[in-house]
Design a protein around this motif. Sequence first.
Motif, PDB file in Angstrom:
ATOM      1  N   VAL A 136       0.942  -1.297  -0.061  1.00 14.13           N
ATOM      2  CA  VAL A 136       0.015  -0.043  -0.010  1.00 14.13           C
ATOM      3  C   VAL A 136       0.685   1.352   0.005  1.00 14.13           C
ATOM      4  CG1 VAL A 136      -2.035  -0.999   1.179  1.00 14.13           C
ATOM      5  CG2 VAL A 136      -0.186  -0.306   2.437  1.00 14.13           C
ATOM      6  N   CYS A 137       0.346   2.176  -0.721  1.00 14.13           N
ATOM      7  CA  CYS A 137       1.274   3.426  -0.976  1.00 14.13           C
ATOM      8  C   CYS A 137       0.565   4.678  -0.885  1.00 14.13           C
ATOM      9  CB  CYS A 137       1.896   3.433  -2.603  1.00 14.13           C
ATOM     10  SG  CYS A 137       3.043   4.585  -2.622  1.00 14.13           S
ATOM     11  N   SER A 138       0.638   5.511   0.104  1.00 11.29           N
ATOM     12  CA  SER A 138      -0.269   6.742   0.553  1.00 11.29           C
ATOM     13  C   SER A 138      -0.268   7.671  -0.382  1.00 11.29           C
ATOM     14  CB  SER A 138       0.164   7.142   2.048  1.00 11.29           C
ATOM     15  OG  SER A 138       0.239   6.264   2.994  1.00 11.29           O
ATOM     16  N   VAL A 139      -1.484   8.070  -0.649  1.00 10.47           N
ATOM     17  CA  VAL A 139      -1.447   9.186  -1.792  1.00 10.47           C
ATOM     18  C   VAL A 139      -1.833  10.648  -0.941  1.00 10.47           C
ATOM     19  CG1 VAL A 139      -2.601   7.478  -3.359  1.00 10.47           C
ATOM     20  CG2 VAL A 139      -4.159   8.768  -1.755  1.00 10.47           C
ATOM     21  N   TYR A 140      -2.398  10.705   0.196  1.00 10.77           N
ATOM     22  CA  TYR A 140      -2.848  11.758   0.897  1.00 10.77           C
ATOM     23  C   TYR A 140      -1.851  12.250   2.039  1.00 10.77           C
ATOM     24  CZ  TYR A 140      -6.331  15.116   2.694  1.00 10.77           C
ATOM     25  OH  TYR A 140      -6.805  16.228   3.409  1.00 10.77           O
ATOM     26  N   GLY A 141      -0.999  13.485   1.814  1.00 10.30           N
ATOM     27  CA  GLY A 141      -0.081  13.818   2.615  1.00 10.30           C
ATOM     28  C   GLY A 141      -0.345  13.804   4.192  1.00 10.30           C
ATOM     29  N   LYS A 142      -1.475  14.206   4.249  1.00  7.26           N
ATOM     30  CA  LYS A 142      -1.962  14.177   5.756  1.00  7.26           C
ATOM     31  C   LYS A 142      -2.489  13.048   6.321  1.00  7.26           C
ATOM     32  CE  LYS A 142      -4.181  18.990   4.835  1.00  7.26           C
ATOM     33  NZ  LYS A 142      -5.704  19.693   4.769  1.00  7.26           N
ATOM     34  N   LYS A 189       4.032   6.785   8.932  1.00  6.10           N
ATOM     35  CA  LYS A 189       5.411   6.387   8.725  1.00  6.10           C
ATOM     36  C   LYS A 189       5.448   4.900   8.548  1.00  6.10           C
ATOM     37  CE  LYS A 189       6.038   6.096  13.738  1.00  6.10           C
ATOM     38  NZ  LYS A 189       6.598   6.834  14.895  1.00  6.10           N
ATOM     39  N   LYS A 190       6.713   4.332   7.990  1.00  9.52           N
ATOM     40  CA  LYS A 190       6.900   3.216   7.598  1.00  9.52           C
ATOM     41  C   LYS A 190       6.068   2.417   6.503  1.00  9.52           C
ATOM     42  CE  LYS A 190       9.473   0.688   9.400  1.00  9.52           C
ATOM     43  NZ  LYS A 190      10.829   0.154   8.807  1.00  9.52           N
ATOM     44  N   PHE A 191       5.114   3.095   6.017  1.00  8.52           N
ATOM     45  CA  PHE A 191       4.565   2.708   4.681  1.00  8.52           C
ATOM     46  C   PHE A 191       4.943   3.622   3.486  1.00  8.52           C
ATOM     47  CE2 PHE A 191       1.789   1.400   8.262  1.00  8.52           C
ATOM     48  CZ  PHE A 191       1.209   0.176   7.690  1.00  8.52           C
ATOM     49  N   LEU A 192       5.057   2.790   2.303  1.00 17.30           N
ATOM     50  CA  LEU A 192       5.328   3.859   1.083  1.00 17.30           C
ATOM     51  C   LEU A 192       4.335   4.932   1.000  1.00 17.30           C
ATOM     52  CD1 LEU A 192       6.111   1.035  -1.308  1.00 17.30           C
ATOM     53  CD2 LEU A 192       7.849   2.510  -0.287  1.00 17.30           C
ATOM     54  N   SER A 193       4.912   6.103   0.243  1.00 16.86           N
ATOM     55  CA  SER A 193       3.972   7.197   0.137  1.00 16.86           C
ATOM     56  C   SER A 193       4.381   7.561  -1.446  1.00 16.86           C
ATOM     57  CB  SER A 193       4.239   8.425   1.087  1.00 16.86           C
ATOM     58  OG  SER A 193       3.379   9.500   0.683  1.00 16.86           O
ATOM     59  N   ILE A 194       3.186   8.190  -2.069  1.00 15.48           N
ATOM     60  CA  ILE A 194       3.497   8.745  -3.092  1.00 15.48           C
ATOM     61  C   ILE A 194       2.691  10.254  -3.374  1.00 15.48           C
ATOM     62  CG2 ILE A 194       1.454   7.664  -4.347  1.00 15.48           C
ATOM     63  CD1 ILE A 194       3.279   7.535  -6.971  1.00 15.48           C
ATOM     64  N   SER A 195       2.737  10.752  -1.938  1.00 15.99           N
ATOM     65  CA  SER A 195       2.011  11.883  -1.960  1.00 15.99           C
ATOM     66  C   SER A 195       2.699  13.171  -2.211  1.00 15.99           C
ATOM     67  CB  SER A 195       1.471  12.113  -0.326  1.00 15.99           C
ATOM     68  OG  SER A 195       2.668  12.021   0.317  1.00 15.99           O
ATOM     69  N   GLU A 196       3.974  13.143  -2.518  1.00 11.70           N
ATOM     70  CA  GLU A 196       4.802  14.120  -3.009  1.00 11.70           C
ATOM     71  C   GLU A 196       5.792  13.712  -4.022  1.00 11.70           C
ATOM     72  OE1 GLU A 196       6.222  16.868   0.258  1.00 11.70           O
ATOM     73  OE2 GLU A 196       5.389  15.420   1.696  1.00 11.70           O
ATOM     74  N   ASP A 197       6.218  14.795  -4.705  1.00 13.31           N
ATOM     75  CA  ASP A 197       7.176  14.519  -5.883  1.00 13.31           C
ATOM     76  C   ASP A 197       8.382  13.797  -5.280  1.00 13.31           C
ATOM     77  OD1 ASP A 197       5.352  15.676  -7.549  1.00 13.31           O
ATOM     78  OD2 ASP A 197       6.174  17.473  -8.043  1.00 13.31           O
ATOM     79  N   LYS A 198       8.755  14.041  -3.977  1.00 16.07           N
ATOM     80  CA  LYS A 198      10.096  13.801  -3.526  1.00 16.07           C
ATOM     81  C   LYS A 198      10.152  12.209  -3.415  1.00 16.07           C
ATOM     82  CE  LYS A 198       8.683  13.852   1.311  1.00 16.07           C
ATOM     83  NZ  LYS A 198       9.048  14.715   2.426  1.00 16.07           N
ATOM     84  N   TYR A 199       9.052  11.560  -3.552  1.00 20.42           N
ATOM     85  CA  TYR A 199       8.988  10.073  -3.673  1.00 20.42           C
ATOM     86  C   TYR A 199       9.137   9.571  -4.928  1.00 20.42           C
ATOM     87  CZ  TYR A 199       7.249  10.721   1.082  1.00 20.42           C
ATOM     88  OH  TYR A 199       6.946  11.192   2.494  1.00 20.42           O
ATOM     89  N   ILE A 200       9.210  10.207  -6.039  1.00 22.39           N
ATOM     90  CA  ILE A 200       9.234   9.671  -7.163  1.00 22.39           C
ATOM     91  C   ILE A 200      10.471   8.916  -7.634  1.00 22.39           C
ATOM     92  CG2 ILE A 200       9.165  10.384  -9.677  1.00 22.39           C
ATOM     93  CD1 ILE A 200       7.168  12.352  -9.002  1.00 22.39           C
ATOM     94  N   PRO A 201      11.682   9.623  -7.152  1.00 24.43           N
ATOM     95  CA  PRO A 201      13.062   9.001  -7.624  1.00 24.43           C
ATOM     96  C   PRO A 201      13.011   7.451  -7.092  1.00 24.43           C
ATOM     97  CG  PRO A 201      13.291  11.354  -7.254  1.00 24.43           C
ATOM     98  CD  PRO A 201      11.923  11.073  -6.735  1.00 24.43           C
ATOM     99  N   GLY A 202      12.925   7.350  -5.909  1.00 23.31           N
ATOM    100  CA  GLY A 202      12.937   6.210  -5.280  1.00 23.31           C
ATOM    101  C   GLY A 202      11.947   4.933  -5.800  1.00 23.31           C
ATOM    102  N   LEU A 203      10.737   5.356  -6.107  1.00 24.85           N
ATOM    103  CA  LEU A 203       9.596   4.587  -6.746  1.00 24.85           C
ATOM    104  C   LEU A 203      10.084   4.201  -8.281  1.00 24.85           C
ATOM    105  CD1 LEU A 203       6.571   6.115  -5.585  1.00 24.85           C
ATOM    106  CD2 LEU A 203       7.417   3.724  -4.838  1.00 24.85           C
ATOM    107  N   LYS A 204      10.602   5.326  -9.012  1.00 25.11           N
ATOM    108  CA  LYS A 204      11.378   5.011 -10.276  1.00 25.11           C
ATOM    109  C   LYS A 204      12.675   4.017 -10.315  1.00 25.11           C
ATOM    110  CE  LYS A 204      12.778   7.349 -14.264  1.00 25.11           C
ATOM    111  NZ  LYS A 204      11.657   6.944 -15.366  1.00 25.11           N
ATOM    112  N   GLU A 205      13.294   4.106  -9.338  1.00 22.20           N
ATOM    113  CA  GLU A 205      14.447   3.008  -8.895  1.00 22.20           C
ATOM    114  C   GLU A 205      13.805   1.822  -8.819  1.00 22.20           C
ATOM    115  OE1 GLU A 205      18.252   2.226  -6.166  1.00 22.20           O
ATOM    116  OE2 GLU A 205      16.995   3.824  -5.935  1.00 22.20           O
ATOM    117  N   LYS A 263      -0.689  10.683 -11.254  1.00 27.62           N
ATOM    118  CA  LYS A 263       0.362  11.135 -12.294  1.00 27.62           C
ATOM    119  C   LYS A 263       1.567  10.866 -11.790  1.00 27.62           C
ATOM    120  CE  LYS A 263       1.309  15.716 -14.036  1.00 27.62           C
ATOM    121  NZ  LYS A 263       1.224  17.150 -13.940  1.00 27.62           N
ATOM    122  N   ARG A 264       1.996  10.983 -10.520  1.00 26.68           N
ATOM    123  CA  ARG A 264       3.415  10.607 -10.094  1.00 26.68           C
ATOM    124  C   ARG A 264       3.677   9.295 -10.510  1.00 26.68           C
ATOM    125  NH1 ARG A 264       1.311  13.133  -5.298  1.00 26.68           N
ATOM    126  NH2 ARG A 264       2.028  15.472  -5.418  1.00 26.68           N
TER     127      ARG A 264
END
Length: 646
Positions: A60-66, A70-86, A152-153
């Motif tokens: 499960v990957c969190s979509v909503y920043g609020k 913690k300790k779960f994946l997130s895609i709620s901000e652009d900063k997570y894109i590089p790791g997910l792309k890797e 989109k991310r």
Amino acid sequence: MNYKYLFSSIQVRGLELKNRIIFPAMGTKMATEDKFVTKQLINYQVTRAKGGCGLNFTEVCSVYGKAAPKKFLSISEDKYIPGLKELTEAIHEAGGKAGIQLWLGGLAVGSDQSQMIVIPSPIPVPGTEYTLPGASLETIHEAVEAFGAAAKRAVEAGFDVIEFHAGHNYTPHSFLSPYFNRRTDEYGGELKNRARFLLECIESIREHIPINMPLFMRVDAHDDYLEGGLTIEEVIEFCKMAKEVGVDVLDVSRGNFSSAAIKYEVPPIDLPRGFNVENAARIRRETGMLTVAVGRINDPSQADEILNTNKADMVVMGRAQLADPDFCNKAFEERTEDIVRCVGCNQGCYDGFVSTEMPFITCLRNPALGREEEYQVSMTLNPKKVLIAGGGIAGLEAALQLKKRGHYPVLCEASSSLGGQFALAGEAPRKGEMKEAALAIAEQVIKEGVEIKLNTPITEKLIGELKPDEVFIAIGSTPIELKIPGADLPHVTNSHDVLAGKSRVSGKAVVIGGGLVGLEVAEYIHDNVDSITVIEMLDKVAKDLGELRNICVMESLYAGGVQTVTNARCIEIKKDAIVVERLGNVEEISCDSVVVAIGSKSRSFDSVRIYCEEQGILVHVIGDALKARRALNAVAEANEAVRAIS
């Protein structure tokens, strides 16, 4: 090919999958504290992609920043894109396809008290005066936008598939279910209103992804244990609505964490294999949509039959690939006898996930889980002759891994058969797969060419004759004896002898000990006795069972009319009764048979240890021989000990 349906390709929009096997989203605790992808998580996923899986989903990957714990994946901000792309690039390089499960966790986000819990209606917090508020319209609209932005991310990160999680008590499911959703505005009431939030999320996702990108949706087939909850008929109607706004594939699951139905989310060995398949088949038939079957599908023949009979178009085989990351390749190459099979014990995957003691999930059958890079088999440059005393699960695992590394193991078992207490545990109701697994690893050890000596207890003389370089002590444990008056009466026996078929129990039976073994013995003897009473000295029975097995075992005992007496210490056994001390009172409980199940203690091997020390032979003690615990510990210790040998 034996499994031609399982290993046929399938096209979903612009994506072609090489087979019909999906590695699903499963919690791992492998993400960082601040929700980023780790190298550990990449290795975990890549190993299954290399193993031949058709489609790998993230957990499960969190979509909503609020509401991103913690300790779960997130895609709620652009900063997570590089790791997910890797992660996606690594899966693609391994020959797989990558999917991401977009998630808004609802009550599950309560694991991180700094985050918002998004639920449709107010819920009182037990034991407090506080009530969790229902989501405001502003929050609902923000969440809808968050799903779109996350989608989109996900495209930028290189994912091939998106899955919208609309099940398991999470926020979308809570909006859809009338059990949780008591709203009176446009997001509550009749089905089309309860579905509104979910449909808006789906539309938001679809607007932000390419037209040829598939969109999966995980749904519950219906609500279990929730009075007035979702029916399968409502779920079918909702799925038709979801199809209209862009969902391509239905991933039909089951369960919720607000009731005993949590047992369906990570179903233990107690539940029948494929228990949810017929629900998936009906939903597929009545919606006309591509459908994924889920729930204790752990055998390639079983999976192929599901597809062949048009009950589903794809199958989730998650824990099957935790236990054996090469499951798909072995099945494709028709090496099914080499598959290390999940037995639904839940000791490492679910119990490990909820445990505060385990840093990440593991697996009884596969201690390399989460340590894929570290546990790669390396051949020894210094082959050693290793004597293994004991042919239970720990000894067998040690023998197998030693042989794979190039050593010369000799396994000596005091009895006439292999498998030990793991095989014995398989005699308990609903646990036949454990016995099958014990026999299978024994067959694998034989196939690998390990020298085996049955009816051969370890002695100083034997060690002197074999002259090993090192010795593994894996001789297991023996039942603890009850040291009270009457314990030696002829109608008194122990749990091991009952499960092994050496003792018969009849009439009114009392089981002394309400832990896992005692309760399983109670179930085992149920059909052969008039009544059963379980005596436990602690304040509750089943304290040593994991949460989900606990639910199943206790439900079975309740249905079978088994009585339990807690806070009771047995102080004497008579010919027709036992005497217990309970809450300051002395009571008698009449009985015809008594089964003692108060635990096990390690078998003694002091003389062997002393002899090895005198001879300069290094000794490794593993499994119950070290301390009576779970099979999970025994297998892990066997692997660690083997890796420690140079």
